[in-house]
Scaffold this motif. Structure first.
Motif, short mmCIF file in Angstrom:
data_model
loop_
_atom_site.label_atom_id
_atom_site.label_comp_id
_atom_site.label_asym_id
_atom_site.label_seq_id
_atom_site.Cartn_x
_atom_site.Cartn_y
_atom_site.Cartn_z
N UNK A 134 41.63 44.57 34.05
CA UNK A 134 41.16 44.71 35.06
C UNK A 134 40.24 43.09 35.22
N UNK A 135 39.53 43.47 37.09
CA UNK A 135 39.24 42.04 37.60
C UNK A 135 38.33 42.87 37.64
N UNK A 136 37.08 42.21 38.47
CA UNK A 136 35.48 42.55 38.88
C UNK A 136 35.79 42.63 40.44
N UNK A 137 35.35 43.21 41.23
CA UNK A 137 35.18 43.79 42.44
C UNK A 137 34.82 42.28 43.86
N UNK A 138 34.34 40.83 43.16
CA UNK A 138 34.33 40.00 43.42
C UNK A 138 36.27 38.98 43.10
N UNK A 139 36.15 39.60 42.23
CA UNK A 139 37.25 38.37 42.01
C UNK A 139 38.52 39.66 43.13
N UNK A 140 38.29 40.72 43.15
CA UNK A 140 39.03 41.21 44.03
C UNK A 140 39.30 40.91 45.39
N UNK A 141 38.03 41.02 45.87
CA UNK A 141 37.70 40.65 47.27
C UNK A 141 38.76 38.88 47.42
N UNK A 142 38.49 37.98 45.61
CA UNK A 142 39.09 36.67 46.56
C UNK A 142 40.33 36.25 46.62
N UNK A 143 40.82 37.76 45.85
CA UNK A 143 42.54 37.46 46.02
C UNK A 143 42.80 38.44 47.38
N UNK A 144 41.95 38.89 48.16
CA UNK A 144 42.43 39.66 49.23
C UNK A 144 42.70 41.32 48.72
N UNK A 145 42.26 42.11 47.79
CA UNK A 145 42.62 42.50 47.40
C UNK A 145 41.70 44.19 47.97
N UNK A 146 40.19 43.96 48.91
CA UNK A 146 39.90 44.01 48.87
C UNK A 146 38.91 43.91 50.31
N UNK A 147 38.76 45.17 51.27
CA UNK A 147 37.92 43.97 52.37
C UNK A 147 36.67 43.67 52.23
N UNK A 148 35.79 44.03 51.68
CA UNK A 148 34.30 44.55 51.44
C UNK A 148 33.57 44.75 50.14
N UNK A 149 32.55 44.29 49.96
CA UNK A 149 31.38 44.34 48.27
C UNK A 149 30.08 44.76 49.58
N UNK A 150 29.74 45.65 48.97
CA UNK A 150 28.54 46.35 49.81
C UNK A 150 27.82 47.81 48.56
N UNK A 151 26.66 47.69 48.71
CA UNK A 151 25.31 48.33 48.31
C UNK A 151 25.86 49.86 48.55
N UNK A 152 26.43 50.07 49.70
CA UNK A 152 26.54 50.66 50.75
C UNK A 152 27.48 51.50 50.84
N UNK A 153 28.00 52.07 50.84
CA UNK A 153 29.66 52.20 51.23
C UNK A 153 29.49 53.64 52.19
N UNK A 154 28.81 54.20 53.45
CA UNK A 154 28.66 54.48 53.89
C UNK A 154 28.25 54.32 54.70
N UNK A 155 26.89 52.82 55.13
CA UNK A 155 26.67 52.43 56.00
C UNK A 155 27.83 51.27 56.29
N UNK A 156 28.74 50.27 55.29
CA UNK A 156 29.37 49.59 55.61
C UNK A 156 30.78 50.27 56.29
N UNK A 157 30.90 51.65 55.96
CA UNK A 157 31.97 52.43 56.57
C UNK A 157 31.67 52.61 58.09
N UNK A 158 30.36 53.56 58.17
CA UNK A 158 29.88 53.19 59.73
C UNK A 158 30.01 51.57 60.77
N UNK A 159 29.59 51.18 60.18
CA UNK A 159 29.94 50.11 61.15
C UNK A 159 31.58 49.40 61.17
N UNK A 160 32.67 49.59 60.29
CA UNK A 160 33.89 49.46 61.01
C UNK A 160 34.21 50.77 61.49
N UNK A 161 33.77 51.92 62.13
CA UNK A 161 33.94 53.58 63.09
C UNK A 161 32.93 53.35 64.26
N UNK A 162 32.20 52.84 63.56
CA UNK A 162 31.10 52.30 65.49
C UNK A 162 32.18 51.43 66.33
#
Length: 267
Positions: free
Chosen positions: A173-201
């Motif tokens: 396993x690697x951490x979320x921060x490592x995943x972000x640095x390796x381009x495996x994820x798009x965003x790290x957040x404490x509010x999944x729904x909030x960040x999702x809503x920004x994209x959906x808008x």
């Protein structure tokens, strides 16, 4: 739509697909593969849907394949890997790459562990939003196997060769921060729904045809020979399933020992 293991709901033109096996850490059994495949096909037929949210109930997104469940009926392994032509997608690959067949954005919301098959499914999404406490892993190498759910197609788009090679052979396993640095994820957040809503808008404000055209355009510009990759994935996995060193790894893992390997086969 629900089969209890996978739940599909549609509200305000947004489809939400929820993995719902939290008592098993959302580990994938054969019924879940079938249900995900059906849900993708159902969404594809509905031209009113503007986006998909892919999420999971419980503390973990998905901890990978429920090996014990699948191996109770070995025929299920055959059904997961079977394809009519080598370059076609089999069931295991469709639950990852099927999201890419949709002409709408797919947003994965990830919490807790996102391991093995769970990570490969998440890689099928267009955007991956993760909590800070997430961990990510592709873990087939632990069992002497290779990724076989279409992850190699997506990793080729997201990561340099050496990082993809390290991720899949390292199998830790690697951490979320490592995943972000390796381009495996798009965003790290404490509010999944909030960040999702920004994209959906932003998505809802644009023409659905524009969104579809752009997705297909960038898929084409980032495309490798997918059929050859998918054929190689399945061929390698079948060869490994029959391999003597794979059997040694599985036996050693059960005994919590280090395997003693035979000389490498021809690859």
């Amino acid at each position: 739509m629900s089969n209890n293991l996978i739940i599909l709901s549609v509200n305000n033109q947004i489809a939400t697909v929820t993995l719902n096996r939290s008592e098993k850490l959302n580990a994938l059994n054969f019924s879940m593969f079938l249900a995900i495949d059906r849900v993708i096909k159902k969404i594809k037929k509905d031209k009113n849907i503007r986006a998909v949210i892919l999420k999971a109930n419980g503390n973990d997104f998905c901890t990978g394949l429920d090996v014990a469940s699948v191996m109770k009926q070995p025929i299920q392994v055959f059904k997961l890997l079977f394809k009519w032509l080598p370059g076609n997608q089999n069931l295991a690959q469709r639950v990852t790459l099927g999201w890419q067949s949709l002409s709408i954005p797919v947003i994965a919301q990830i919490q807790g562990r996102c391991w093995g098959g769970g990570m490969q499914i998440a890689l099928g999404a267009d955007y991956r939003i993760a909590r800070k406490d997430c961990s990510f892993a592709i873990m087939e190498a632990r069992w002497g196997l290779c990724p076989d759910m279409g992850a190699s197609v997506q990793l080729a788009k997201l990561m340099p060769y050496d990082q993809a090679l390290w991720l899949t052979t390292h199998a830790e396993p690697i951490s979320a921060q490592q995943a972000l640095e390796q381009n495996l994820i798009s965003f790290i957040t404490d509010d999944l729904d909030g960040q999702t809503n920004i994209l959906l808008e932003q998505i809802i404000q644009k023409s659905p045809d524009t969104i579809a055209a752009v997705k297909r355009l960038y898929q084409t510009s980032h495309q490798s020979n997918n059929r050859r990759i998918l054929a190689r994935e399945t061929c390698n996995q079948i060869k490994l399933l029959l391999n003597e060193n794979t059997k040694k790894v599985i036996k050693a893992n059960k005994k919590k020992q280090q395997a003693e390997f035979s000389p490498r086969s021809h690859w």
